[in-house]
Scaffold this motif. Sequence first.
Motif, PDB file in Angstrom:
ATOM      1  N   PRO A  55       0.825  -1.204   0.000  1.00  0.00           N
ATOM      2  CA  PRO A  55       0.000   0.000   0.000  1.00  0.00           C
ATOM      3  C   PRO A  55       0.862   1.259   0.000  1.00  0.00           C
ATOM      4  CG  PRO A  55       0.164  -0.884   2.224  1.00  0.00           C
ATOM      5  CD  PRO A  55       0.916  -1.843   1.340  1.00  0.00           C
ATOM      6  N   ALA A  56       0.287   2.353  -0.446  1.00  0.00           N
ATOM      7  CA  ALA A  56       1.025   3.615  -0.512  1.00  0.00           C
ATOM      8  C   ALA A  56       0.751   4.478   0.718  1.00  0.00           C
ATOM      9  CB  ALA A  56       0.649   4.376  -1.782  1.00  0.00           C
ATOM     10  N   HIS A  57      -0.273   4.128   1.465  1.00  0.00           N
ATOM     11  CA  HIS A  57      -0.625   4.933   2.639  1.00  0.00           C
ATOM     12  C   HIS A  57      -0.629   4.046   3.878  1.00  0.00           C
ATOM     13  CE1 HIS A  57      -1.732   8.275   0.045  1.00  0.00           C
ATOM     14  NE2 HIS A  57      -2.229   7.359  -0.740  1.00  0.00           N
ATOM     15  N   LEU A  58       0.253   4.395   4.801  1.00  0.00           N
ATOM     16  CA  LEU A  58       0.388   3.582   6.006  1.00  0.00           C
ATOM     17  C   LEU A  58      -0.069   4.378   7.214  1.00  0.00           C
ATOM     18  CD1 LEU A  58       3.997   2.297   5.288  1.00  0.00           C
ATOM     19  CD2 LEU A  58       1.840   1.262   4.579  1.00  0.00           C
ATOM     20  N   LEU A  59      -0.609   3.665   8.149  1.00  0.00           N
ATOM     21  CA  LEU A  59      -1.093   4.292   9.369  1.00  0.00           C
ATOM     22  C   LEU A  59      -0.422   3.588  10.542  1.00  0.00           C
ATOM     23  CD1 LEU A  59      -3.262   6.292  10.422  1.00  0.00           C
ATOM     24  CD2 LEU A  59      -4.834   4.375  10.507  1.00  0.00           C
ATOM     25  N   SER A  60       0.265   4.376  11.371  1.00  0.00           N
ATOM     26  CA  SER A  60       1.012   3.763  12.460  1.00  0.00           C
ATOM     27  C   SER A  60       0.761   4.537  13.761  1.00  0.00           C
ATOM     28  CB  SER A  60       2.507   3.771  12.122  1.00  0.00           C
ATOM     29  OG  SER A  60       3.248   3.084  13.098  1.00  0.00           O
ATOM     30  N   PRO A  61       0.718   3.840  14.890  1.00  0.00           N
ATOM     31  CA  PRO A  61       0.519   4.550  16.156  1.00  0.00           C
ATOM     32  C   PRO A  61       1.749   5.379  16.533  1.00  0.00           C
ATOM     33  CG  PRO A  61       0.873   2.209  16.543  1.00  0.00           C
ATOM     34  CD  PRO A  61       0.796   2.386  15.059  1.00  0.00           C
ATOM     35  N   GLU A  62       1.522   6.461  17.276  1.00  0.00           N
ATOM     36  CA  GLU A  62       2.646   7.326  17.645  1.00  0.00           C
ATOM     37  C   GLU A  62       3.522   6.683  18.722  1.00  0.00           C
ATOM     38  OE1 GLU A  62       1.731  10.961  19.703  1.00  0.00           O
ATOM     39  OE2 GLU A  62      -0.092  10.126  20.557  1.00  0.00           O
ATOM     40  N   ASN A  63       4.728   7.211  18.817  1.00  0.00           N
ATOM     41  CA  ASN A  63       5.714   6.744  19.802  1.00  0.00           C
ATOM     42  C   ASN A  63       6.037   5.260  19.700  1.00  0.00           C
ATOM     43  OD1 ASN A  63       5.913   9.331  20.941  1.00  0.00           O
ATOM     44  ND2 ASN A  63       4.069   8.949  22.157  1.00  0.00           N
ATOM     45  N   LYS A  64       5.910   4.725  18.511  1.00  0.00           N
ATOM     46  CA  LYS A  64       6.250   3.317  18.297  1.00  0.00           C
ATOM     47  C   LYS A  64       7.180   3.217  17.097  1.00  0.00           C
ATOM     48  CE  LYS A  64       3.725   0.857  21.217  1.00  0.00           C
ATOM     49  NZ  LYS A  64       2.262   0.850  21.163  1.00  0.00           N
ATOM     50  N   PRO A  65       8.263   2.458  17.257  1.00  0.00           N
ATOM     51  CA  PRO A  65       9.098   2.230  16.081  1.00  0.00           C
ATOM     52  C   PRO A  65       8.325   1.397  15.058  1.00  0.00           C
ATOM     53  CG  PRO A  65      10.127   1.349  18.078  1.00  0.00           C
ATOM     54  CD  PRO A  65       8.740   1.750  18.438  1.00  0.00           C
ATOM     55  N   LEU A  66       8.743   1.489  13.834  1.00  0.00           N
ATOM     56  CA  LEU A  66       8.034   0.765  12.786  1.00  0.00           C
ATOM     57  C   LEU A  66       9.034   0.133  11.814  1.00  0.00           C
ATOM     58  CD1 LEU A  66       5.464   0.102  11.084  1.00  0.00           C
ATOM     59  CD2 LEU A  66       5.733   2.346  10.031  1.00  0.00           C
ATOM     60  N   ASN A  67       8.806  -1.122  11.513  1.00  0.00           N
ATOM     61  CA  ASN A  67       9.602  -1.785  10.479  1.00  0.00           C
ATOM     62  C   ASN A  67       8.779  -1.874   9.203  1.00  0.00           C
ATOM     63  OD1 ASN A  67      11.709  -2.242  12.234  1.00  0.00           O
ATOM     64  ND2 ASN A  67      10.966  -4.270  12.816  1.00  0.00           N
ATOM     65  N   ILE A  68       9.359  -1.407   8.125  1.00  0.00           N
ATOM     66  CA  ILE A  68       8.679  -1.551   6.837  1.00  0.00           C
ATOM     67  C   ILE A  68       9.504  -2.490   5.960  1.00  0.00           C
ATOM     68  CG2 ILE A  68       7.702  -0.380   4.837  1.00  0.00           C
ATOM     69  CD1 ILE A  68       7.559   2.156   6.403  1.00  0.00           C
ATOM     70  N   ASN A  69       8.870  -3.548   5.521  1.00  0.00           N
ATOM     71  CA  ASN A  69       9.533  -4.493   4.626  1.00  0.00           C
ATOM     72  C   ASN A  69       9.198  -4.141   3.188  1.00  0.00           C
ATOM     73  OD1 ASN A  69      10.419  -6.033   6.871  1.00  0.00           O
ATOM     74  ND2 ASN A  69       8.400  -6.996   6.967  1.00  0.00           N
ATOM     75  N   PHE A  70      10.211  -3.741   2.454  1.00  0.00           N
ATOM     76  CA  PHE A  70       9.986  -3.410   1.053  1.00  0.00           C
ATOM     77  C   PHE A  70      10.348  -4.594   0.176  1.00  0.00           C
ATOM     78  CE2 PHE A  70      10.012   0.918   2.636  1.00  0.00           C
ATOM     79  CZ  PHE A  70       9.115   1.549   1.793  1.00  0.00           C
ATOM     80  N   ILE A  71       9.482  -4.889  -0.773  1.00  0.00           N
ATOM     81  CA  ILE A  71       9.796  -5.891  -1.791  1.00  0.00           C
ATOM     82  C   ILE A  71       9.583  -5.233  -3.146  1.00  0.00           C
ATOM     83  CG2 ILE A  71       9.267  -8.147  -2.755  1.00  0.00           C
ATOM     84  CD1 ILE A  71       7.989  -8.843  -0.037  1.00  0.00           C
ATOM     85  N   ARG A  72      10.676  -5.119  -3.901  1.00  0.00           N
ATOM     86  CA  ARG A  72      10.582  -4.450  -5.197  1.00  0.00           C
ATOM     87  C   ARG A  72      10.396  -5.474  -6.312  1.00  0.00           C
ATOM     88  NH1 ARG A  72      15.801  -2.719  -8.070  1.00  0.00           N
ATOM     89  NH2 ARG A  72      15.025  -2.342 -10.163  1.00  0.00           N
TER      90      ARG A  72
END
Length: 127
Positions: A55-72
């Motif tokens: 997806p192009a739009h991500l929603l994440s809670p504040e004060n939390k680290p986030l891992n994004i796995n990209f697959i090209r």
Amino acid sequence: MLLINLTGLGLIILIIWWFWLYKPTATAVAVKSEKIDNKCSNEVTVVVDSGIYQPAHLLSPENKPLNINFIRKDSSSCAATVMFPDFDISAELPLNKLVKIQLPAMQQGEYVFHCQMKMYNGTLLVK
Ligand SMILES: [Cu+2]
């Protein structure tokens, strides 16, 4: 003659709309929390293909680290780099390999990510 001009004008408007004004429907995909090794980690997978992040739009809670796995999956060189200007992150995305991007705990706001030429665009909404 007038008809041709109108067609040309229509085409120009269409091109402008497509490249500058059109935004894919902004349904943000909520990041899911996963418990790994007793640590709660937020993770989401983004596929790079056919000119868009999915997806192009991500929603994440504040004060939390986030891992994004990209697959090209798009072989065009345009897709080969992903950048998070707010975090000074720039990463190479080899074809069909999973690349993990780790973002720090974030404050509320909207952060963007894009390829080098900004043809691929994505947003991360933190709230
Ligand atoms: Cu690009």
